[in-house]
Design an enzyme around this catalytic site. Structure first.
Site, PDB file in Angstrom:
ATOM      1  N   SER A  67     -51.858 -63.158  32.631  1.00  0.00           N
ATOM      2  CA  SER A  67     -50.429 -63.027  32.375  1.00  0.00           C
ATOM      3  C   SER A  67     -49.582 -63.009  33.649  1.00  0.00           C
ATOM      4  O   SER A  67     -49.603 -63.954  34.414  1.00  0.00           O
ATOM      5  CB  SER A  67     -50.229 -61.763  31.541  1.00  0.00           C
ATOM      6  OG  SER A  67     -48.915 -61.651  31.122  1.00  0.00           O
ATOM      7  N   GLU A 380     -40.661 -55.541  23.052  1.00  0.00           N
ATOM      8  CA  GLU A 380     -40.700 -54.566  24.133  1.00  0.00           C
ATOM      9  C   GLU A 380     -39.570 -54.937  25.095  1.00  0.00           C
ATOM     10  O   GLU A 380     -39.205 -56.108  25.205  1.00  0.00           O
ATOM     11  CB  GLU A 380     -42.042 -54.632  24.865  1.00  0.00           C
ATOM     12  CG  GLU A 380     -43.183 -54.066  24.045  1.00  0.00           C
ATOM     13  CD  GLU A 380     -44.475 -53.949  24.861  1.00  0.00           C
ATOM     14  OE1 GLU A 380     -44.984 -52.830  24.975  1.00  0.00           O
ATOM     15  OE2 GLU A 380     -44.959 -54.970  25.367  1.00  0.00           O
ATOM     16  N   PRO A 506     -49.344 -42.349  31.005  1.00  0.00           N
ATOM     17  CA  PRO A 506     -50.279 -43.025  31.906  1.00  0.00           C
ATOM     18  C   PRO A 506     -50.241 -44.522  31.629  1.00  0.00           C
ATOM     19  O   PRO A 506     -50.167 -44.930  30.472  1.00  0.00           O
ATOM     20  CB  PRO A 506     -51.637 -42.436  31.507  1.00  0.00           C
ATOM     21  CG  PRO A 506     -51.478 -42.038  30.074  1.00  0.00           C
ATOM     22  CD  PRO A 506     -50.032 -41.667  29.876  1.00  0.00           C
TER      23      PRO A 506
HETATM   24  C1  16G Z   1     -49.719 -54.960  28.589  1.00  0.00           C
HETATM   25  C2  16G Z   1     -49.217 -55.179  27.192  1.00  0.00           C
HETATM   26  C3  16G Z   1     -47.724 -54.975  27.122  1.00  0.00           C
HETATM   27  C4  16G Z   1     -47.350 -53.617  27.656  1.00  0.00           C
HETATM   28  C5  16G Z   1     -47.936 -53.411  29.032  1.00  0.00           C
HETATM   29  C6  16G Z   1     -47.761 -51.968  29.461  1.00  0.00           C
HETATM   30  C7  16G Z   1     -50.050 -56.801  25.598  1.00  0.00           C
HETATM   31  C8  16G Z   1     -50.291 -58.252  25.316  1.00  0.00           C
HETATM   32  N1  16G Z   1     -49.494 -56.542  26.762  1.00  0.00           N
HETATM   33  O1  16G Z   1     -49.238 -55.923  29.466  1.00  0.00           O
HETATM   34  O2  16G Z   1     -47.365 -55.053  25.788  1.00  0.00           O
HETATM   35  O3  16G Z   1     -45.958 -53.484  27.740  1.00  0.00           O
HETATM   36  O4  16G Z   1     -49.319 -53.673  28.999  1.00  0.00           O
HETATM   37  O5  16G Z   1     -48.328 -51.781  30.703  1.00  0.00           O
HETATM   38  O6  16G Z   1     -50.356 -55.925  24.802  1.00  0.00           O
HETATM   39  P1  16G Z   1     -48.592 -50.327  31.265  1.00  0.00           P
HETATM   40  O7  16G Z   1     -49.506 -49.625  30.311  1.00  0.00           O
HETATM   41  O8  16G Z   1     -49.185 -50.558  32.613  1.00  0.00           O
HETATM   42  O9  16G Z   1     -47.270 -49.647  31.360  1.00  0.00           O
HETATM   43 MG    MG Z   2     -48.015 -62.419  29.338  1.00  0.00          MG
END
Ligand code: 16G
Ligand code: MG
Length: 551
Positions: A67, A380, A506
């Site tokens: 991604s 989101e 977290p």
């Molecule tokens: C991932 C998730 C996204 C979320 C992000 C949070 C998918 C496809 N992607 O990229 O939805 O906003 O994690 O990241 O589920 P964090 O836990 O590091 O804050």
């Molecule tokens: Mg992506």
């Protein structure tokens, strides 16, 4: 029938697990440096085959991408038969397979899954896969292919198809098409362009085309694929100009550009200076996230239209259409996360008067909440989202008899929207088309869209702590359960600020704890964010520098 694993074990020797690495199937699958993923990708072939057998031979997808991460990273996630993310109950199996130290441990892990899930290994399996433009992709695809060939070599029936370079949402779409025998669309990239393109043209027909949209493609797979989609639709209906579309030069992917850069930096990406008359959008590295942005004509500052703004726009348009279509019994609802700006939530509830649910961070959580509405809009703030139409909604669209031309038109438009929107997962292309349809209908500029509401000042701070696992949240991430007592302290602080809100969770993708805060003005918001971050740092054995920037 026992599984004949001799060829598989032989192949597996070529893809040993590196010692000293522990893998975790996290929020969005496995994600780390590409050279550490060979054994993981090989073993995800095993998981996909077992999952497919468990699902009676229905097709499972595997997507290789990291991604918005830097170019040397790569990643893998599995796609379930309806085009959704892998069932969370299976995530621990992914982790277990990835961490098996040797072939004995690996086959034992496989046997455990077969027994626990009562899998008939004699059932056929079908797996499809694709990858983004990362340089480590081809070798990893090779590992996956070797696994699938070896598993199919014995008595078991394993078939697979390599779809080459794809965006993540295109693979999700293809999986759903195959498993619905084409009812969702043709299971090819051309079928995808055809479906989206036809719905788009139907929706913008008779309206004046907007000025060009300049799209930052993050130097990723979105560039060649958006070019194909735009060519398919034609310039009479959609004019896009691609920037950061270089997938050849090493090191460029997501570098100083893309949706994640624009959202976190709140600034223009590389190669876009910003002109008040231009309209901009940015994709991430696998084209499942979208944000819009522009330069304010008056004060010439950068303005962001993030996932919250997209969901507000979509909800407004769909709510209007359902009313005009006489579908009062169809509930339109919106799902957000705790990161949604408080102003957006107020706009949805008070102005649009739609129900709003707050879900835990991560697409799969939002997706499942959105399924509870007839038409569920979910986004989101970071730009990942889509709209789901459930069975009663689809049925109502098909069966309602219009009593006036206006009602017939609204029904037709809703039907076309349900075709335009990729309902398997958030899709930057389908979301661009959705936004462009709405702006075309209203003949709105980006700043007119932006005027729906004004974001509250907000700030995100990362804190590196001794053990982020010591943080546990409840109520969709909005409250901390552990470390004990911290939430009460946050509440006391928040109460001192007008329109103040703050939460701590977290991260699921990085080794940090994230602090979010918003408040009535910029100064108070920054102060609140850094006070909370400082508390987290002190209480949880923070590492490095204590966050104090705005205190
Ligand atoms: C991932 C998730 C996204 C979320 C992000 C949070 C998918 C496809 N992607 O990229 O939805 O906003 O994690 O990241 O589920 P964090 O836990 O590091 O804050
Ligand atoms: Mg992506």
């Amino acid at each position: 029938m026992p599984l004949d694993l001799s060829a598989f074990i032989q192949a597996s020797f070529k893809h040993p697990k590196p010692a000293n690495v522990t893998y975790t199937y996290g929020t969005a699958g496995f994600r780390l440096r590409g050279e550490l993923l060979d054994s993981v990708i090989f073993r995800m072939g095993v998981l996909a085959v077992l999952r497919s057998k468990k699902m009676d031979g229905r097709t499972i997808g595997i997507m290789l991408t990291a991604s918005h991460n830097p170019e040397p990273d790569n990643g893998v996630k599995l796609v379930d038969p309806r085009g959704e993310m892998l069932d969370t109950q299976w995530e621990p199996y992914a982790t277990e397979l990835a961490n098996a130290a040797d072939e004995t441990a690996l086959t034992r892990a496989m046997q455990k899954i077969i027994e626990e899930k009562h899998i008939d290994v004699g059932k056929p399996a079908h797996v499809v896969f694709g990858r983004d433009t990362r340089p480590t992709g081809p070798a990893l695809i090779q590992a996956l292919t070797e696994c699938l060939e070896a598993l199919g070599g014995g008595t078991t029936k394993v078939t697979f198809q390599d779809y080459g370079i794809l965006t993540t949402p295109q693979l999700h779409y293809i999986v759903r098409c195959i498993n619905t025998q084409g009812a969702y669309g043709q299971p090819t990239v051309e079928g995808y362009y055809e479906k989206l393109g036809a719905a788009y043209k139907k929706l913008v027909q008779g309206h004046r085309r907007l000025s060009p949209l300049v799209v930052d493609c993050a130097n990723g797979v979105g560039a060649p694929k958006l070019r194909e989609l735009a060519r398919h639709i034609g310039e009479d209906h959609l004019l896009v100009r691609l920037v950061n579309a270089d997938t050849e030069t090493p090191g460029q992917l997501n570098h100083q550009c893309g949706a994640d850069f624009v959202k976190t930096q709140q600034n223009f990406p590389a190669h876009i200076e910003g002109h008040p008359k231009e309209r901009y959008a940015a994709l991430d590295g696998d084209a499942d996230r979208l944000v819009y942005f522009y330069m304010d004509e008056k004060d010439r500052t950068f303005k962001l239209l993030d996932g919250d703004k997209i969901s507000g726009l979509a909800a407004m348009f769909i709510k209007d259409l359902t009313r005009n279509a006489g579908l009062e019994n169809i509930t339109v609802g919106v799902v957000q996360t705790a990161y949604a700006n408080g102003s957006s939530t107020n706009y949805l509830k008070d102005v649009l008067q739609v129900p709003v649910t707050c879900a835990q961070t991560g697409v799969k959580h939002l997706h499942h909440e959105a399924e509870k509405y007839d038409i569920g809009v979910y986004f989101e703030a970071n730009g990942h989202g889509t709209v789901l139409f459930n069975h009663p909604a689809t049925q109502a669209l098909a069966e309602t008899r219009a009593r006036s031309p206006a009602q017939a038109e609204a029904l037709d438009q809703l039907k076309a929207l349900s075709e335009l929107i990729n309902q398997t997962v958030g899709d930057a292309f389908s979301d661009i088309l959705l936004v462009e349809v709405i702006l075309t209908h209203r003949q709105w500029s980006l700043s007119q869209w932006d005027h729906a509401y004004t974001d509250l000042p907000n700030r995100l701070v990362k804190v590196v702590v001794g053990d982020r696992a010591a943080f546990r949240t409840t109520n969709a991430d909005t409250q901390l359960v552990e470390p004990a007592g911290l939430q009460e302290k946050i509440n006391e602080l928040v109460a001192k600020y007008r329109a103040g809100r703050s939460f701590v969770r977290p991260s699921g993708t990085e080794d940090v704890v994230r602090v979010y805060a918003e408040a009535g003005n910029r100064h108070e918001c920054d102060q609140l964010a850094f006070k909370v971050a400082g508390m987290v740092f002190d209480l949880a054995g923070g590492k490095g520098e204590r966050p104090t920037e705005f205190l």
